[in-house]
Design an enzyme around this catalytic site. Structure first.
Site, PDB file in Angstrom:
ATOM      1  N   GLY A  25       0.847  -1.191   0.000  1.00 47.72           N
ATOM      2  CA  GLY A  25       0.000   0.000   0.000  1.00 47.72           C
ATOM      3  C   GLY A  25       0.879   1.237   0.000  1.00 47.72           C
ATOM      4  O   GLY A  25       2.087   1.176  -0.284  1.00 47.72           O
ATOM      5  N   ARG A  56      -5.934   1.111  -2.067  1.00 46.14           N
ATOM      6  CA  ARG A  56      -6.759   1.256  -3.275  1.00 46.14           C
ATOM      7  C   ARG A  56      -8.216   1.614  -2.956  1.00 46.14           C
ATOM      8  O   ARG A  56      -8.916   2.213  -3.774  1.00 46.14           O
ATOM      9  CB  ARG A  56      -6.717  -0.070  -4.051  1.00 46.14           C
ATOM     10  N   GLY A  61      -9.742  10.863   0.982  1.00 44.80           N
ATOM     11  CA  GLY A  61      -8.531  11.544   0.555  1.00 44.80           C
ATOM     12  C   GLY A  61      -7.418  11.514   1.565  1.00 44.80           C
ATOM     13  O   GLY A  61      -7.344  10.630   2.411  1.00 44.80           O
ATOM     14  N   GLU A 126     -13.825  16.627   6.161  1.00 41.34           N
ATOM     15  CA  GLU A 126     -14.331  15.380   6.729  1.00 41.34           C
ATOM     16  C   GLU A 126     -14.472  15.583   8.232  1.00 41.34           C
ATOM     17  O   GLU A 126     -14.065  16.622   8.773  1.00 41.34           O
ATOM     18  CB  GLU A 126     -13.386  14.217   6.413  1.00 41.34           C
ATOM     19  N   HIS A 246     -16.221   2.981  10.996  1.00 40.86           N
ATOM     20  CA  HIS A 246     -16.641   4.077  10.118  1.00 40.86           C
ATOM     21  C   HIS A 246     -18.152   4.234  10.252  1.00 40.86           C
ATOM     22  O   HIS A 246     -18.887   3.244  10.184  1.00 40.86           O
ATOM     23  CB  HIS A 246     -16.260   3.790   8.667  1.00 40.86           C
ATOM     24  N   ARG A 295     -15.231  10.945  14.146  1.00 43.87           N
ATOM     25  CA  ARG A 295     -15.857   9.703  13.687  1.00 43.87           C
ATOM     26  C   ARG A 295     -16.455   8.850  14.804  1.00 43.87           C
ATOM     27  O   ARG A 295     -17.528   8.266  14.644  1.00 43.87           O
ATOM     28  CB  ARG A 295     -14.769   8.923  12.954  1.00 43.87           C
ATOM     29  N   HIS A 356     -13.349  -0.361  10.502  1.00 40.72           N
ATOM     30  CA  HIS A 356     -12.714   0.404   9.422  1.00 40.72           C
ATOM     31  C   HIS A 356     -11.205   0.516   9.561  1.00 40.72           C
ATOM     32  O   HIS A 356     -10.488   0.368   8.578  1.00 40.72           O
ATOM     33  CB  HIS A 356     -13.342   1.798   9.395  1.00 40.72           C
ATOM     34  N   GLU A 380      -0.936   1.399   8.684  1.00 46.86           N
ATOM     35  CA  GLU A 380      -1.946   0.885   9.617  1.00 46.86           C
ATOM     36  C   GLU A 380      -1.391  -0.217  10.512  1.00 46.86           C
ATOM     37  O   GLU A 380      -1.881  -0.432  11.624  1.00 46.86           O
ATOM     38  CB  GLU A 380      -3.175   0.378   8.832  1.00 46.86           C
ATOM     39  N   ARG A 391      -8.616   7.824  15.144  1.00 51.30           N
ATOM     40  CA  ARG A 391      -7.902   8.514  14.071  1.00 51.30           C
ATOM     41  C   ARG A 391      -8.747   9.624  13.448  1.00 51.30           C
ATOM     42  O   ARG A 391      -9.925   9.420  13.141  1.00 51.30           O
ATOM     43  CB  ARG A 391      -7.519   7.504  12.983  1.00 51.30           C
TER      44      ARG A 391
HETATM   45  C1  SIN Z   1     -13.665   8.161   4.158  1.00 50.33           C
HETATM   46  O1  SIN Z   1     -13.518   8.484   2.978  1.00 50.33           O
HETATM   47  O2  SIN Z   1     -14.649   8.432   4.820  1.00 50.33           O
HETATM   48  C2  SIN Z   1     -12.580   7.376   4.818  1.00 50.33           C
HETATM   49  C3  SIN Z   1     -11.441   8.243   5.054  1.00 50.33           C
HETATM   50  C4  SIN Z   1     -10.612   7.695   6.167  1.00 50.33           C
HETATM   51  O3  SIN Z   1     -10.847   6.591   6.651  1.00 50.33           O
HETATM   52  O4  SIN Z   1      -9.711   8.410   6.588  1.00 50.33           O
END
Ligand code: SIN
Length: 427
Positions: A25, A56, A61, A126, A246, A295, A356, A380, A391
């Protein structure tokens, strides 16, 4: 209970390198490219194909203080708040100050990010970010573009790669120093079956462990291999309890297992609302950032609302984007929803939290070194301390980049392995 240790068959083949990178990755390939550019004999081994890992699949972002008026200090503040007081501030400082440069070097490597009409990098928001700070590519296909650029660069640099290679164990010398890895390769010609890559430096960049959970956004390869290998080798791990869920994963049924389609937080960043079955925006009043709260807060609020209303999911409503914006900005998510019979242009998307991201992992210092000499962990797989208990969105690709560069610098500073007469022989 006494642990049972299975012994792998003796390696049938071996190759030598200065450094072996396990995983392909953003973290693994960036480390490998930097080590190879400095003249180290570098081998990348990966469990499936080069682009089969989590990178991928990243949508939203990569976060970095690239926008006008933004600063690493503000990025630091947002990261520390999201991490719930458990981040290592020194590590976060390294992340946010070196981040913008690392993203620019990724662009130099060939990654093409979306731009504004004026030609600047387009930035979105975000959860947990107080500013537009997330660079994206192909709308919502950021990870795919980063992976493409890095794989292309690896091929152009003719790096030695071994695909379909499951790493079995770390090789260690009598003093416990890293001496390479054993691996089982399926179908790679001369490197078929159980073999070894001998190297004084090994970088674990095997991604996360989402597949341990019933429903996850992670691809099938994310089974925690790096953490397991490090534990067997005696390395310390930390914060493994901080598995991030997530908030908005496409709900495909309560018994749907394995990798589930992600609905990026960037959809909320562009103004989508979370609502329950009655249409109530339940995040209002729960946090000053509402749907863009960190989150963990959003995932918990969704779960609470599911319990309160006796339902299996909530909804993400972005019908007001219209077809044009959906097609231009979120083509991947639009296609995934439509493939499952949901049209986000005309109906709210059913969503529920799913596993996630592993915020913890193999404990490292600021140079990516684990507690086993010569063994590094990146991305990770690692616990650098930048994520704390939770995170901040889109800090993971950045961590992979920044700490890959730090690891490569350390490996390069250690110099190449001692050459043997075999090194002089023609390949
Ligand atoms: C997302 O696009 O919601 C995930 C981004 C992330 O996990 O940092």
């Amino acid at each position: 209970m006494t642990g049972i240790r299975l012994t792998a068959p003796a390696p049938g083949w071996a190759i030598d390198a200065d450094v072996v990178v396990v995983g392909s990755g953003v973290a693994g390939l960036t480390t490998a490219l930097r080590c190879a550019a400095a003249g180290l004999a570098t081998v990348v081994v990966t469990k499936a194909r080069l682009d089969d890992g989590s990178t991928r699949w990243a949508q939203g972002g990569i976060a970095a203080a690239l926008g006008e008026g933004d600063t690493p200090e503000q990025h630091l503040d947002d990261t520390l708040v999201a991490g719930a007081g458990l981040c290592d501030e020194t590590a976060v400082r390294a992340l946010v100050t070196e981040g913008p440069g690392a993203v620019r070097r990724l662009i130099d490597t060939g990654a093409r990010f979306d731009t504004t009409e004026a030609g600047a990098i387009a930035l979105t928001r975000e959860g947990g970010h107080h500013r537009r700070r997330i660079a994206h590519a192909g709308g919502d296909a950021t990870g795919a573009e980063i992976s493409r650029a890095l794989v292309d660069a690896v091929r152009a640099a003719a790096l030695r790669t071994i695909e379909n290679a499951l790493v079995l164990d770390l090789l260690q010398d009598a003093e416990g120093r890293t001496a390479g890895v054993t691996l089982h390769v399926m179908g790679e010609g001369q490197h078929d079956g159980v073999g070894a890559v001998r190297a004084p430096a090994v970088v674990l960049a095997t991604g996360g462990m989402g597949q341990v959970f019933a429903a996850t956004t992670n691809p099938p390869v994310s089974t925690g291999d790096g953490v397991a290998l490090a534990l067997r080798a005696g390395a310390e791990v930390s914060d493994l309890e901080f598995v991030q869920f997530h908030p908005t994963v496409l709900f495909l049924g309560a018994d749907s297992e394995g990798q589930q389609p992600l609905v990026s937080e960037a959809v909320r960043g562009e103004g989508a609302h979370l609502v329950d079955a009655s249409g109530t925006r339940f995040m209002l009043g729960q946090h000053e950032l509402a749907e863009l709260a960190p989150r963990d807060i959003v995932a918990k609020a969704i779960t609470r609302q599911m319990h309160l209303t006796g339902t299996e999911h909530m909804y993400l409503d972005a019908r007001h984007f219209g077809a044009g914006m959906w097609e231009r900005r979120f083509p991947t998510i639009l296609a995934a929803c439509r493939a499952h019979g949901i049209d986000p242009v005309t109906e709210p998307i059913p969503v529920a939290p799913a596993a996630h991201y592993a915020s913890g992992g193999v404990r490292t210092d600021l140079r990516g070194r684990t507690t086993v000499p010569g063994l590094y962990a990146c991305g990770e797989t690692a616990c650098t301390g930048v994520h704390g208990a939770n995170r901040l969105a889109s800090n993971s690709l950045l961590e992979g980049l920044v700490f890959a560069e730090r690891i490569a610098a350390d490996v390069v500073a250690s110099g190449p392995r001692e050459r043997t007469p075999a090194d002089a022989a023609p390949a």
